[in-house]
Write an enzyme that holds these catalytic residues in place. Structure first.
Site, PDB file in Angstrom:
ATOM      1  N   LEU B  73       0.800  -1.233   0.000  1.00 33.78           N
ATOM      2  CA  LEU B  73       0.000   0.000   0.000  1.00 33.78           C
ATOM      3  C   LEU B  73       0.826   1.274   0.000  1.00 33.78           C
ATOM      4  O   LEU B  73       0.442   2.264   0.615  1.00 33.78           O
ATOM      5  CB  LEU B  73      -0.952   0.021   1.208  1.00 33.78           C
ATOM      6  CG  LEU B  73      -2.078  -1.001   1.148  1.00 33.78           C
ATOM      7  CD1 LEU B  73      -2.869  -0.976   2.444  1.00 33.78           C
ATOM      8  CD2 LEU B  73      -2.998  -0.741  -0.035  1.00 33.78           C
ATOM      9  N   ASN B  99      -9.623   3.257  -4.536  1.00 33.87           N
ATOM     10  CA  ASN B  99      -9.483   2.135  -3.615  1.00 33.87           C
ATOM     11  C   ASN B  99      -9.030   2.701  -2.277  1.00 33.87           C
ATOM     12  O   ASN B  99      -8.021   3.403  -2.192  1.00 33.87           O
ATOM     13  CB  ASN B  99      -8.463   1.159  -4.210  1.00 33.87           C
ATOM     14  CG  ASN B  99      -8.270  -0.079  -3.369  1.00 33.87           C
ATOM     15  OD1 ASN B  99      -7.655  -0.037  -2.320  1.00 33.87           O
ATOM     16  ND2 ASN B  99      -8.787  -1.189  -3.845  1.00 33.87           N
ATOM     17  N   ASN B 127     -11.024  -1.458   0.381  1.00 35.00           N
ATOM     18  CA  ASN B 127     -10.079  -2.571   0.322  1.00 35.00           C
ATOM     19  C   ASN B 127      -9.974  -3.202   1.715  1.00 35.00           C
ATOM     20  O   ASN B 127      -9.261  -2.700   2.579  1.00 35.00           O
ATOM     21  CB  ASN B 127      -8.722  -2.033  -0.144  1.00 35.00           C
ATOM     22  CG  ASN B 127      -7.698  -3.122  -0.316  1.00 35.00           C
ATOM     23  OD1 ASN B 127      -7.935  -4.275   0.039  1.00 35.00           O
ATOM     24  ND2 ASN B 127      -6.560  -2.769  -0.855  1.00 35.00           N
ATOM     25  N   CYS B 130      -6.272  -6.423   1.581  1.00 36.64           N
ATOM     26  CA  CYS B 130      -4.863  -6.399   1.200  1.00 36.64           C
ATOM     27  C   CYS B 130      -4.090  -7.372   2.075  1.00 36.64           C
ATOM     28  O   CYS B 130      -4.113  -7.266   3.303  1.00 36.64           O
ATOM     29  CB  CYS B 130      -4.265  -5.007   1.350  1.00 36.64           C
ATOM     30  SG  CYS B 130      -2.506  -5.020   0.942  1.00 36.64           S
ATOM     31  N   ILE B 191     -11.510 -11.335  -6.965  1.00 38.46           N
ATOM     32  CA  ILE B 191     -10.789 -11.514  -5.725  1.00 38.46           C
ATOM     33  C   ILE B 191      -9.568 -10.586  -5.650  1.00 38.46           C
ATOM     34  O   ILE B 191      -8.987 -10.248  -6.676  1.00 38.46           O
ATOM     35  CB  ILE B 191     -10.299 -12.989  -5.557  1.00 38.46           C
ATOM     36  CG1 ILE B 191      -9.382 -13.389  -6.705  1.00 38.46           C
ATOM     37  CG2 ILE B 191     -11.466 -13.920  -5.433  1.00 38.46           C
ATOM     38  CD1 ILE B 191      -8.702 -14.749  -6.537  1.00 38.46           C
ATOM     39  N   ASN B 192      -9.228 -10.206  -4.430  1.00 41.57           N
ATOM     40  CA  ASN B 192      -7.914  -9.635  -4.203  1.00 41.57           C
ATOM     41  C   ASN B 192      -6.912 -10.781  -4.345  1.00 41.57           C
ATOM     42  O   ASN B 192      -7.273 -11.888  -4.710  1.00 41.57           O
ATOM     43  CB  ASN B 192      -7.857  -8.980  -2.818  1.00 41.57           C
ATOM     44  CG  ASN B 192      -6.790  -7.877  -2.758  1.00 41.57           C
ATOM     45  OD1 ASN B 192      -5.710  -8.022  -3.319  1.00 41.57           O
ATOM     46  ND2 ASN B 192      -7.102  -6.794  -2.077  1.00 41.57           N
ATOM     47  N   GLY B 243      -9.214 -11.357 -11.161  1.00 44.95           N
ATOM     48  CA  GLY B 243      -8.313 -12.423 -10.736  1.00 44.95           C
ATOM     49  C   GLY B 243      -7.843 -13.197 -11.954  1.00 44.95           C
ATOM     50  O   GLY B 243      -8.507 -14.114 -12.419  1.00 44.95           O
TER      51      GLY B 243
END
Lengths: 246, 305
Positions: B73, B99, B127, B130, B191-192, B243
């Protein structure tokens, strides 16, 4: 202006078992500053790879590439007419100084120095280039470089030139010189230390694993004294030695 | 002429292709290569209240068909975003999604408050997933109750569509999606990255400075697709799928599985023009199927009895 092009391979020739000279025609002439790089899409690997631009003549670019893995091995197998996705010119090149110029390249670190020597010569300088490597197999492109610079060689095993490290070749360097270097981090760090002792101005081209190559993903950072963590790709790859907290 | 436009909880996109946060900077980085305004949207880098230096190098490791990252980040903070980036983004004529990340609910809320009344911002993406920060981030995205509580605290201060970005590092994606929906999320994106790791066997060290990092790229696509399908069946709010999407065919798979839009991340690194190719491919796909609107295929997966 950066461009993304499908370049045509002109030739891919091995200069030694581990060094490849790749020449491509991008179809478009873009001015390149020595030290800038290109991001090349390699067949069969996920990420593009950054390579210093070794020489640039109109739309023709050359790259000096050390073969280290599957991707670079595939580059060595390219045939004239094959196409490669190339994004260039990226990053910031060396700032050309009017001070006496010394170029220091370790192994594949020679890559950006040919174009640099050419540009320095065009600006009226007669640079000295010092190339180092483990053995004579790491010393390539001597003839090409000799057109633009006086060349000295040092190898760790003494198989070509002086036996030892490139830094030893800089012991008689006068203060006030401008040194431009690219090579393994240990060599760059040794030069960084020497620059402070001998009072010469040093620019370093750093290597980093990159994803985007344009400062978007923040994957390739290095620490700097003034600006904290910055991207090697967009803030570099050439840095003034005094900006690095080594 | 087919209609590629979509409406995500009031967020109008000219097409369903959005640059994923953290992969396309603020758009300007790629402006030499394409017209950014051709994109459906641009999700800018995760933004925190104060500037963050992120994690030390090395932050990247390439793995088979994938990429591990531990950027952590890094960003210059919301005030810098508002001052330096939003004025430029305002002129882009594409939906700008910010974000938002934080270490505490208070920090998330402070960022959201600062982004109120910013006309350049079309939507917020919260978010909560993360994997590369020690507090906040993943920690609050893996538990339905914590995630819902955070959304509840944020929602009253948010004057734009609120998209909640979900983590795949959970056992039951449907329950997290339902929890944030009930708490007021207008949409979810997923997805993250998947938590992963790689080791350099020569040095015997981890290849990332933080040992573990987030895996993205084609390697994660089947997992992402499965989770998008599960989430889309579990909630009524729109789902944005991401993703490992690397081509228009991948995007069609996500849309069929129930995504109303898609985000493209790691594939941008391989081909900065891939999003334009995906947009063109979606239009051709609709034509080949004799369909008029992209919304005609959303959730259209045919499962044999």
């Amino acid at each position: 202006m950066k461009k993304l092009v499908n370049a045509a391979v002109v030739s891919a020739s091995l200069l030694s078992p581990a060094y490849l000279l790749l020449i491509v025609n991008t179809g478009t002439a873009i001015p390149v500053a020595a030290g800038q790089f290109a991001s090349i899409g390699l067949p069969g690997v996920c990420l593009r790879r950054p390579f210093s631009i070794h020489d640039a003549d109109g739309a023709v670019l050359s790259f000096l590439i050390k073969i280290v893995g599957g991707g670079t091995r595939r580059l060595a197998k390219l045939k004239p007419g094959d196409t490669l996705s190339i994004m260039y010119p990226l990053g910031n090149g060396f700032m050309l100084s009017e001070k006496p110029a010394v170029l220091v390249g370790g192994g594949c670190g020679l890559a950006p120095l040919l174009l640099l020597a050419k540009q320095l010569q065009a600006a009226g300088a007669r640079p000295l280039a010092v190339l180092g490597g483990r053995s004579k197999d790491d010393i390539v492109e001597l003839g090409a470089l000799a057109k633009y610079a006086a060349v000295r060689v040092a190898t760790e095993d003494g198989s070509l030139g002086a036996r030892g490290l490139v830094t030893a070749e800089l012991n008689d360097l006068k203060s006030g010189a401008a040194v431009y270097a690219c090579g393994p981090e240990a060599m760059l760090k040794a030069l960084h230390k020497l620059a402070a002792e001998k009072n010469f101005h040093l620019q370093l081209s750093l290597e980093a694993l990159m994803a985007c190559g344009v400062g978007a993903c923040l994957g390739c950072v290095t620490d700097t004294l003034k600006d904290g963590r910055v991207c090697v790709c967009s803030a570099g790859p050439v840095f003034n030695a005094e900006d690095l907290p080594w | 002429m087919v209609d590629l436009s979509v409406d995500i909880a009031g967020l109008r996109l000219k097409n369903p292709v959005i640059a994923a946060s953290g992969t396309y900077g603020y758009g300007a980085e790629y402006a030499d290569f394409l017209e950014i305004e051709k994109l459906g949207g641009l999700a800018v880098k995760g933004t925190t209240l104060k500037p963050r230096q992120g994690n030390p190098a090395p932050r990247l490791a390439e793995t088979p068909s994938g990429l591990l990252n531990t950027v952590g980040l890094q960003n210059k903070g919301v005030d810098y975003l508002i001052r330096e980036h939003l004025p430029k983004l305002a002129g882009l004529n594409t939906a700008v999604i910010v974000n938002v990340c934080g270490s505490t609910p208070e920090e998330y809320r402070a960022v959201v408050k600062k982004l109120r009344d910013q006309p350049a911002v079309s939507a917020l993406e919260l978010n909560i997933s993360c994997p590369n920060v020690s507090q906040g981030g993943l920690a609050c995205g893996t538990d339905p109750d914590t995630a819902a509580e955070l959304v509840k605290q944020i929602k009253p201060f948010c004057d734009k569509p609120l998209i909640v970005k979900l983590s795949p590092n959970v056992t039951d994606i449907a329950s997290i999606a339902q929890a944030v929906e009930a708490a007021g999320a207008d949409a979810v994106s997923l997805i993250n990255t998947l938590l992963g790791m790689a080791v350099d066997i020569e040095t015997q060290r981890p290849r990332l400075s933080t040992v573990t990092g987030g895996l993205s790229g084609a390697a994660v696509k089947p997992v992402a697709l499965r989770m998008v399908w599960q989430a889309a069946r579990a909630v009524k709010i729109p789902v944005i799928g991401l993703g490992g999407i690397s081509c228009w065919q991948d995007a069609v798979e996500f849309l069929l599985a129930g995504a109303s839009a898609v985000q493209i991340g790691t594939a941008n690194f391989q081909n900065p023009l891939v999003m334009l190719e995906i947009i063109a491919g979606l239009a051709e796909y609709l034509q080949s199927k004799g369909l008029a609107k992209i919304t005609d295929i959303v959730g259209g997966l045919k499962i044999p009895d």
